[in-house]
Scaffold this active site. Structure first.
Site, PDB file in Angstrom:
ATOM      1  N   ILE A  89      11.935   2.375  12.318  1.00 14.68           N
ATOM      2  CA  ILE A  89      11.309   3.495  13.028  1.00 14.68           C
ATOM      3  C   ILE A  89      11.450   3.384  14.545  1.00 14.68           C
ATOM      4  CG2 ILE A  89       9.645   3.974  11.198  1.00 14.68           C
ATOM      5  CD1 ILE A  89       7.517   2.572  12.922  1.00 14.68           C
TER       6      ILE A  89
ATOM      7  N   TYR B 110      -3.122  -8.615  15.850  1.00 10.84           N
ATOM      8  CA  TYR B 110      -2.896  -7.560  14.853  1.00 10.84           C
ATOM      9  C   TYR B 110      -3.917  -6.431  15.017  1.00 10.84           C
ATOM     10  CZ  TYR B 110      -3.395  -5.157  10.397  1.00 10.84           C
ATOM     11  OH  TYR B 110      -3.527  -4.197   9.427  1.00 10.84           O
TER      12      TYR B 110
ATOM     13  N   ILE C 181       0.833  -1.199   0.000  1.00 11.57           N
ATOM     14  CA  ILE C 181       0.000   0.000   0.000  1.00 11.57           C
ATOM     15  C   ILE C 181       0.871   1.254   0.000  1.00 11.57           C
ATOM     16  CG2 ILE C 181      -1.773   1.279   1.254  1.00 11.57           C
ATOM     17  CD1 ILE C 181      -2.814  -1.389   2.306  1.00 11.57           C
TER      18      ILE C 181
ATOM     19  N   PHE D 146     -12.843 -21.651   2.238  1.00  9.60           N
ATOM     20  CA  PHE D 146     -13.007 -22.110   3.622  1.00  9.60           C
ATOM     21  C   PHE D 146     -14.438 -21.833   4.095  1.00  9.60           C
ATOM     22  CE2 PHE D 146      -8.469 -21.295   3.146  1.00  9.60           C
ATOM     23  CZ  PHE D 146      -7.949 -22.501   3.598  1.00  9.60           C
TER      24      PHE D 146
ATOM     25  N   PHE E  69     -10.419  -2.819   5.087  1.00  6.96           N
ATOM     26  CA  PHE E  69     -10.249  -4.270   5.075  1.00  6.96           C
ATOM     27  C   PHE E  69      -9.249  -4.707   4.018  1.00  6.96           C
ATOM     28  CE2 PHE E  69     -14.394  -4.547   7.302  1.00  6.96           C
ATOM     29  CZ  PHE E  69     -13.998  -5.376   8.323  1.00  6.96           C
ATOM     30  N   ASN E  70      -9.736  -5.054   2.839  1.00 10.18           N
ATOM     31  CA  ASN E  70      -8.919  -5.752   1.856  1.00 10.18           C
ATOM     32  C   ASN E  70      -8.478  -4.828   0.724  1.00 10.18           C
ATOM     33  OD1 ASN E  70     -10.926  -7.683   3.169  1.00 10.18           O
ATOM     34  ND2 ASN E  70      -9.456  -9.106   2.294  1.00 10.18           N
TER      35      ASN E  70
ATOM     36  N   ASP F 164     -14.056 -16.824  11.386  1.00 10.62           N
ATOM     37  CA  ASP F 164     -14.375 -16.155  10.116  1.00 10.62           C
ATOM     38  C   ASP F 164     -15.851 -15.743  10.099  1.00 10.62           C
ATOM     39  OD1 ASP F 164     -12.067 -15.919   8.716  1.00 10.62           O
ATOM     40  OD2 ASP F 164     -12.400 -17.626   7.380  1.00 10.62           O
TER      41      ASP F 164
ATOM     42  N   HIS G 258      -3.556 -13.057   1.151  1.00  7.38           N
ATOM     43  CA  HIS G 258      -4.692 -12.341   0.572  1.00  7.38           C
ATOM     44  C   HIS G 258      -5.325 -13.128  -0.579  1.00  7.38           C
ATOM     45  CE1 HIS G 258      -2.864  -8.333   2.169  1.00  7.38           C
ATOM     46  NE2 HIS G 258      -3.389  -9.073   3.121  1.00  7.38           N
TER      47      HIS G 258
ATOM     48  N   ASN H  67       6.820  -4.140  17.327  1.00 11.63           N
ATOM     49  CA  ASN H  67       6.951  -3.457  16.036  1.00 11.63           C
ATOM     50  C   ASN H  67       5.835  -2.434  15.811  1.00 11.63           C
ATOM     51  OD1 ASN H  67       8.369  -3.676  13.164  1.00 11.63           O
ATOM     52  ND2 ASN H  67       6.171  -3.476  12.825  1.00 11.63           N
TER      53      ASN H  67
END
Length: 329
Positions: A52, A141, A12, A208, A169-170, A285, A189, A92
């Site tokens: 960083i 995450y 991104i 899935f 999201f994606n 999910d 992904h 991180n």
């Protein structure tokens, strides 16, 4: 504005770098290349291969480069790994962001655009998801991103930090000319996994769960073209540049696409058939995850241009077909 992009060599981040340059901003990239690729960056822009979490060095660069704003993408983002290695993710993601905003204070840089995630919502009961929805992330995450949003709010209240946090999201697709795209060491992904299957690099693509309460029984997810995401970051930066207030925005399609829809669209675009396997549901999910983007559309005028599913897959296919080995080719 003269901006620093942390994680600017990532998927991104590298698209945002190009969008910023197109909009007339001056860009400096800061990336330790743990998951990014130097080849994803255009030539001629200042690049620092640094971490960083080294606050003193980051402060030096902010001052030396006369930075006016930061766009922050430097983060680890594998959900499964985050559950197995939480210390790594807190160190991180949270530690890195604390180092960043500390350096920004020392260098008197007040403006920050933060790459957040709709994973902060967990498994919402209603959709499309609004910014006011409860935040109950179901993985480490997502929790690190939510902690960071709290950190930013505290720094804003105490020290005058001004920020925009973008939850999405994606991200999918690639730069339309096919010059940069998605290349992860560990790919999780759906779109690139499908296209790698179409290229013969994988034996099959797995679905899935086929018994969800959706039209075709498969999960529905939000897919936004990475170039539309990039444009949203530019708008957020310019909002801060005008003296705009701190904001949190969702970025979503407001409709979503099922796993089967993505697979069938990929077969149409690639004109290739490939094996599809049905597998049991994965724990945790949800059936549907779709975010509303009404707020950013109304307040900043964001208008996605390339987020039709076929366009997303076409652009991604152009990249994967030209660079089947990613940036390693």
């Amino acid at each position: 504005m003269r901006v620093l992009v942390t994680g600017g060599a990532g998927y991104i981040g590298s698209h945002v770098v190009r969008a910023l340059l197109q909009a007339g901003h001056e860009v400096v990239v800061y990336d330790n290349l743990s998951t990014g690729h130097r080849q994803a960056l255009p030539g001629g822009i200042p690049f620092y291969e640094e971490d960083i979490r080294v606050t003193e060095r980051l402060t030096e660069v902010l001052l030396a480069e006369r930075i006016e704003a930061v766009l922050h993408f430097a983060a680890l983002s594998l959900v499964g790994e985050s559950m197995q290695e939480p210390q790594k993710y807190y160190d991180n993601n949270v530690g890195g962001t604390l180092s960043l905003v500390t350096a920004m204070r020392q260098a008197h840089v007040e403006n920050l655009v933060f790459s957040s995630t709709a994973a902060v919502y967990g498994e919402p009961e209603k959709w499309p998801i609004l910014e006011t929805a409860p935040t109950f992330p179901t993985n480490v995450y997502g929790r690190t991103k939510l902690v960071i949003e709290g950190l930013l709010a505290d720094f804003a209240a105490a020290y005058g930090l001004r920020y925009v946090s973008l939850r999405y999201f994606n991200a999918a697709g690639a730069w339309p000319e096919g010059t940069i795209g998605e290349d992860h060491g560990t790919e999780t992904h759906l779109v690139p996994l499908i296209l790698k299957t179409a290229l013969g690099q994988r034996k099959a693509i797995s679905i899935f769960g086929t018994d969800y309460a959706t039209a075709d029984g498969t999960c529905i997810r939000d897919y936004i073209h990475v170039c539309d995401l990039a444009q949203a970051h530019v708008l957020a930066l310019e909002h801060l540049g005008r003296g705009g207030e701190c904001r949190i925005y969702n970025l979503g399609s407001e409709q979503g696409f099922s796993v089967r829809q993505v697979i069938e669209t990929a077969k149409k675009v690639t004109q290739r058939d490939f094996a599809v396997e049905e597998a049991p549901r994965r724990a945790g999910d949800p059936a549907v995850l779709v975010a509303s983007s009404a707020k950013i559309r109304q307040e900043l005028g964001w208008q996605p241009q390339r987020s039709e599913l076929e366009t997303i897959v076409e652009d991604a296919w152009r990249w994967h077909k030209a660079q089947p080995g990613g940036y390693g080719d």
